[in-house]
Scaffold this motif. Structure first.
Motif, mmCIF file in Angstrom:
data_model
loop_
_atom_site.group_PDB
_atom_site.id
_atom_site.type_symbol
_atom_site.label_atom_id
_atom_site.label_comp_id
_atom_site.label_asym_id
_atom_site.label_seq_id
_atom_site.Cartn_x
_atom_site.Cartn_y
_atom_site.Cartn_z
ATOM 1 N N LEU A 61 0.629 -1.205 -0.075
ATOM 2 C CA LEU A 61 -0.039 0.027 -0.023
ATOM 3 C C LEU A 61 0.923 1.252 -0.131
ATOM 4 O O LEU A 61 0.441 2.190 -0.562
ATOM 5 N N VAL A 69 -7.565 3.749 -4.700
ATOM 6 C CA VAL A 69 -7.661 2.775 -4.034
ATOM 7 C C VAL A 69 -9.053 2.179 -3.582
ATOM 8 O O VAL A 69 -9.721 3.302 -3.437
ATOM 9 N N THR A 70 -9.415 1.117 -3.947
ATOM 10 C CA THR A 70 -10.509 0.314 -3.341
ATOM 11 C C THR A 70 -10.383 -0.594 -2.351
ATOM 12 O O THR A 70 -9.757 -1.552 -2.361
ATOM 13 N N LEU A 71 -10.722 -0.232 -0.877
ATOM 14 C CA LEU A 71 -10.354 -1.168 0.300
ATOM 15 C C LEU A 71 -11.816 -1.695 0.521
ATOM 16 O O LEU A 71 -12.901 -0.997 0.515
ATOM 17 N N VAL A 73 -13.377 -3.103 3.606
ATOM 18 C CA VAL A 73 -13.293 -2.952 5.297
ATOM 19 C C VAL A 73 -14.398 -3.669 5.789
ATOM 20 O O VAL A 73 -15.571 -3.461 5.536
ATOM 21 N N ASP A 78 -16.904 -1.318 1.029
ATOM 22 C CA ASP A 78 -15.846 -0.800 0.205
ATOM 23 C C ASP A 78 -15.791 0.786 0.483
ATOM 24 O O ASP A 78 -16.792 1.437 0.477
ATOM 25 N N THR A 80 -13.551 3.685 -1.432
ATOM 26 C CA THR A 80 -12.908 4.103 -2.671
ATOM 27 C C THR A 80 -12.633 5.507 -2.657
ATOM 28 O O THR A 80 -13.040 6.508 -2.397
ATOM 29 N N LEU A 83 -5.683 7.305 -1.891
ATOM 30 C CA LEU A 83 -4.836 6.928 -0.653
ATOM 31 C C LEU A 83 -3.786 8.062 -0.307
ATOM 32 O O LEU A 83 -2.847 8.239 -1.350
ATOM 33 N N LEU A 103 -5.482 -0.770 9.439
ATOM 34 C CA LEU A 103 -4.982 -1.856 8.551
ATOM 35 C C LEU A 103 -5.775 -3.142 8.946
ATOM 36 O O LEU A 103 -5.971 -4.107 7.982
ATOM 37 N N VAL A 106 -8.816 -4.056 7.067
ATOM 38 C CA VAL A 106 -8.860 -4.224 5.620
ATOM 39 C C VAL A 106 -9.098 -5.578 5.464
ATOM 40 O O VAL A 106 -7.753 -6.260 5.660
ATOM 41 N N ALA A 109 -8.031 -5.638 -0.833
ATOM 42 C CA ALA A 109 -7.713 -4.212 -1.852
ATOM 43 C C ALA A 109 -7.965 -4.714 -3.317
ATOM 44 O O ALA A 109 -7.202 -5.689 -3.688
#
Length: 205
Positions: A61, A69-71, A73, A78, A80, A83, A103, A106, A109
């Protein structure tokens, strides 16, 4: 019955055997080369797997800062956006409101490039600035936040105190100043229950 062979016949036989042996030796050499190449490919693959095995998600990351970025969570769905920053155990995403994501919340990703920052390339501040330090800065800022929990509950309030592994949140209506009369309750939330901390309009940079 003939017991001897003429010189011409021997010469012809030697020629045929020589051709046969050359083909045999060429085949053996080809097999040896194939085995050598297979060994080399195996060694490269093993070395690559070993190198990949040393790469952490946080350093993947870090190589993606300033990019979209699309996380995925836990508890927040999601997220988006761009970052912005990566700390020791947290991420800052502009989505478009700025969101702090631990983190540990998450789960995945999407479409993350394979590049990574080496551990030696991580600055001292980035490697040591943990979630607690960031949340203390947010508490000092006295701005209201939407706190997403990993059980999908969302509470709005103002961070009050931050301990070693917990956050005290004064819960109040969105947009209100956290005066004693407006505080509905005070929640003490463990860090590992936090999915995301979202602040509207102004940033934390």
């Amino acid at each position: 019955m003939r017991l001897c062979t003429t010189a011409e016949e021997l010469a012809g036989s030697d020629s045929v055997d020589a051709m046969r042996w050359q083909e045999l030796f060429a085949d053996l050499e080809g097999q040896a080369r194939s085995l050598e190449q297979a060994d080399q490919r195996s060694e490269v693959a093993e070395r690559t797997r070993a190198e990949v095995g040393q790469i952490s998600l946080i350093n993947r990351l870090r190589a993606h800062v300033s990019r979209p970025v699309t996380l995925m969570v836990v508890g927040a769905g999601d997220i988006t956006g761009q970052l912005r920053r990566v700390g020791a155990d947290w991420l800052l995403v502009a989505a478009p409101d700025e969101v702090i994501v631990p983190l540990s919340a998450v789960s995945a990703a999407a479409d993350l490039p394979p590049a990574a920052v080496s551990p030696e390339g991580v600055g001292v501040v980035a490697s040591r600035l943990g979630l607690g330090s960031v949340l203390r800065a947010v508490a000092r800022d006295r701005g209201s936040v939407a706190l997403h929990l990993r059980d999908s509950v969302v509470v709005v309030g103002t961070p009050d105190r931050v301990g070693f592994d917990f956050l005290d949140l004064a819960v109040h209506e969105p947009g209100e100043v956290p005066r004693p009369s407006g505080v509905r309750t005070r929640l003490t939330v463990r860090f590992d229950a936090i999915a995301a901390v979202r602040r509207h309009h102004t940033g934390w940079e």
